[in-house]
Design a protein around this motif. Structure first.
Motif, PDB file in Angstrom:
ATOM      1  N   PHE A 253       0.830  -1.200   0.000  1.00 58.82           N
ATOM      2  CA  PHE A 253       0.000   0.000   0.000  1.00 58.82           C
ATOM      3  C   PHE A 253       0.867   1.253   0.000  1.00 58.82           C
ATOM      4  O   PHE A 253       2.042   1.230   0.376  1.00 58.82           O
ATOM      5  CB  PHE A 253      -0.998   0.008   1.161  1.00 58.82           C
ATOM      6  N   ILE A 254       0.247   2.327  -0.461  1.00 62.26           N
ATOM      7  CA  ILE A 254       0.908   3.635  -0.521  1.00 62.26           C
ATOM      8  C   ILE A 254       0.073   4.634   0.262  1.00 62.26           C
ATOM      9  O   ILE A 254      -1.148   4.694   0.101  1.00 62.26           O
ATOM     10  CB  ILE A 254       1.031   4.140  -1.980  1.00 62.26           C
ATOM     11  N   ARG A 255       0.718   5.400   1.063  1.00 60.59           N
ATOM     12  CA  ARG A 255       0.065   6.584   1.640  1.00 60.59           C
ATOM     13  C   ARG A 255       0.397   7.758   0.725  1.00 60.59           C
ATOM     14  O   ARG A 255       1.548   8.176   0.634  1.00 60.59           O
ATOM     15  CB  ARG A 255       0.558   6.849   3.055  1.00 60.59           C
ATOM     16  N   TRP A 256      -0.618   8.265   0.042  1.00 58.81           N
ATOM     17  CA  TRP A 256      -0.439   9.310  -0.970  1.00 58.81           C
ATOM     18  C   TRP A 256      -0.948  10.632  -0.415  1.00 58.81           C
ATOM     19  O   TRP A 256      -2.123  10.752  -0.052  1.00 58.81           O
ATOM     20  CB  TRP A 256      -1.200   8.928  -2.238  1.00 58.81           C
ATOM     21  N   LYS A 257      -0.071  11.629  -0.351  1.00 57.20           N
ATOM     22  CA  LYS A 257      -0.462  12.933   0.183  1.00 57.20           C
ATOM     23  C   LYS A 257       0.010  14.052  -0.746  1.00 57.20           C
ATOM     24  O   LYS A 257       1.056  13.932  -1.386  1.00 57.20           O
ATOM     25  CB  LYS A 257       0.126  13.152   1.577  1.00 57.20           C
ATOM     26  N   SER A 258      -0.769  15.116  -0.785  1.00 56.59           N
ATOM     27  CA  SER A 258      -0.388  16.326  -1.523  1.00 56.59           C
ATOM     28  C   SER A 258      -0.487  17.519  -0.587  1.00 56.59           C
ATOM     29  O   SER A 258      -1.457  17.642   0.169  1.00 56.59           O
ATOM     30  CB  SER A 258      -1.297  16.534  -2.734  1.00 56.59           C
ATOM     31  N   PHE A 259       0.533  18.393  -0.677  1.00 57.98           N
ATOM     32  CA  PHE A 259       0.625  19.528   0.231  1.00 57.98           C
ATOM     33  C   PHE A 259       0.758  20.836  -0.533  1.00 57.98           C
ATOM     34  O   PHE A 259       1.359  20.891  -1.606  1.00 57.98           O
ATOM     35  CB  PHE A 259       1.858  19.385   1.138  1.00 57.98           C
ATOM     36  N   PHE A 260       0.206  21.886   0.055  1.00 58.46           N
ATOM     37  CA  PHE A 260       0.454  23.258  -0.386  1.00 58.46           C
ATOM     38  C   PHE A 260       0.495  24.134   0.848  1.00 58.46           C
ATOM     39  O   PHE A 260      -0.400  24.070   1.695  1.00 58.46           O
ATOM     40  CB  PHE A 260      -0.629  23.758  -1.352  1.00 58.46           C
ATOM     41  N   ASN A 261       1.537  24.948   0.961  1.00 59.50           N
ATOM     42  CA  ASN A 261       1.712  25.809   2.140  1.00 59.50           C
ATOM     43  C   ASN A 261       1.688  24.998   3.436  1.00 59.50           C
ATOM     44  O   ASN A 261       1.071  25.405   4.432  1.00 59.50           O
ATOM     45  CB  ASN A 261       0.634  26.899   2.194  1.00 59.50           C
ATOM     46  N   ASN A 262       2.331  23.836   3.397  1.00 57.33           N
ATOM     47  CA  ASN A 262       2.439  22.952   4.558  1.00 57.33           C
ATOM     48  C   ASN A 262       1.105  22.397   5.027  1.00 57.33           C
ATOM     49  O   ASN A 262       1.006  21.861   6.137  1.00 57.33           O
ATOM     50  CB  ASN A 262       3.127  23.675   5.725  1.00 57.33           C
ATOM     51  N   LYS A 263       0.071  22.518   4.214  1.00 62.22           N
ATOM     52  CA  LYS A 263      -1.240  21.959   4.542  1.00 62.22           C
ATOM     53  C   LYS A 263      -1.571  20.846   3.552  1.00 62.22           C
ATOM     54  O   LYS A 263      -1.389  20.998   2.351  1.00 62.22           O
ATOM     55  CB  LYS A 263      -2.321  23.041   4.506  1.00 62.22           C
ATOM     56  N   CYS A 264      -2.068  19.736   4.091  1.00 65.15           N
ATOM     57  CA  CYS A 264      -2.420  18.602   3.248  1.00 65.15           C
ATOM     58  C   CYS A 264      -3.784  18.852   2.602  1.00 65.15           C
ATOM     59  O   CYS A 264      -4.764  19.108   3.294  1.00 65.15           O
ATOM     60  CB  CYS A 264      -2.459  17.329   4.081  1.00 65.15           C
TER      61      CYS A 264
END
Length: 310
Positions: free
Chosen positions: A46-57
């Protein structure tokens, strides 16, 4: 050890929409982009997939590798889009994700996902780096776009881009005009869906070859223009021609008729960023757009990569 990939954002200066019909387009890579990191660990499948902008997910999901199935989603984004990207990448490279000891994919946007700078194209490019596949082939599977944004993601300089019968033209150009201090980029505050805009255009518009050739000619001239008066004249001609093609009033004629300068849409009409060309002082330009409720304004050199072609 984590892998890391980086791709640049983009702006389409000329040939919006008509680049889909084979018109030559001037496009510029940006100083802002997106980084992807891929980490391996002890966990399996499995993959934990995250995207961030300005240190916020703003996107957070768990993805099963075997089936590319999303089992847990904190829905800050389009889950189906990520899944389709991974499935398309595996289709192009069946060995992709054959190793099951992945545990984290993190994506770090350097610009707001609302700005239309290429949150999707930079992701496609980074995923193609990771999967060792052609980014244009991946883009063709998941998007109806022309591919200019994929070219910008990996470009070192501004480019002239064109889809031709025998393949794509990606020509580096020295677009660093002496009047760049008179160029600004303003966000209209209205995010436009690229895929929806493309779908609307392809359904409702059939430009003539004369119109396509005219936009290509403007692109070629603008790419090397050093006279600000002529540059503004060509931007105005471009706006008028696209009004005719789209049967839509330009942003300037709708909202900024009293502005002393030229305002040209970049990409989908009615949203995202516009190019502003004016000899007025920067302070006056900022006050003008602030009076319209528009406060996100950049000077050209703050955003655009304008490296010289070797």
């Amino acid at each position: 050890m984590a892998q890391s990939f980086y791709s640049k954002g983009k702006l389409l200066i000329t040939a919006e929409y008509l680049v889909l019909n084979g018109a030559k387009a001037l496009a510029v890579p940006l100083k802002l982009g997106q980084k992807m990191t891929v980490e391996r660990g002890e966990t399996n499948n499995f993959i934990r997939w995250k995207s961030f902008f300005n240190n916020k997910c703003w996107f957070n999901s768990t993805i099963l590798i075997d089936s590319i199935r999303i089992t847990n989603n904190m829905d800050f984004g389009n889950v189906d889009y990520i899944r389709n990207l991974l499935l398309a990448a595996r289709k192009l490279n069946p060995e992709f994700l054959s190793e099951k000891n992945l545990c984290a994919v993190n994506n770090f946007l350097e610009f707001s996902p609302d700005w239309g700078f290429g949150s999707s194209s930079t992701l496609i490019s980074n995923l193609a780096y990771w999967a060792n596949i052609d980014p244009f082939e991946l883009n063709n599977i998941v998007s109806n776009g022309s591919g200019y944004d994929i070219a910008c993601a990996r470009a070192k300089t501004p480019i002239v881009y064109q889809n031709q019968a025998e393949g794509r033209l990606i020509q580096p150009v020295n677009f660093n005009p002496p009047f760049s201090e008179n160029l600004y980029l303003v966000w209209l505050g209205n995010k436009k869906s690229t895929e929806q805009s493309i779908g609307w255009y392809l359904k409702h518009n059939r430009p003539s070859q004369i119109e396509i050739d005219s936009i290509s000619e403007i692109t070629e001239k603008i790419s090397f223009e050093s006279d600000f008066v002529l540059f503004r004249k060509m931007l105005s001609e471009h706006n008028l021609l696209m009004e005719k093609v789209l049967n839509v009033t330009s942003v300037q004629n709708q909202y900024f008729t009293d502005f002393d300068g030229i305002i040209k849409p970049l990409g989908a009409w009615g949203g995202d960023f516009v190019l502003v060309a004016s000899e007025k002082p920067e302070s006056e330009i900022r006050l003008y757009f602030e009076s319209k409720g528009l406060t996100t304004l950049f000077k050209w050199h703050e955003l655009v990569i304008d490296e010289i072609v070797d």
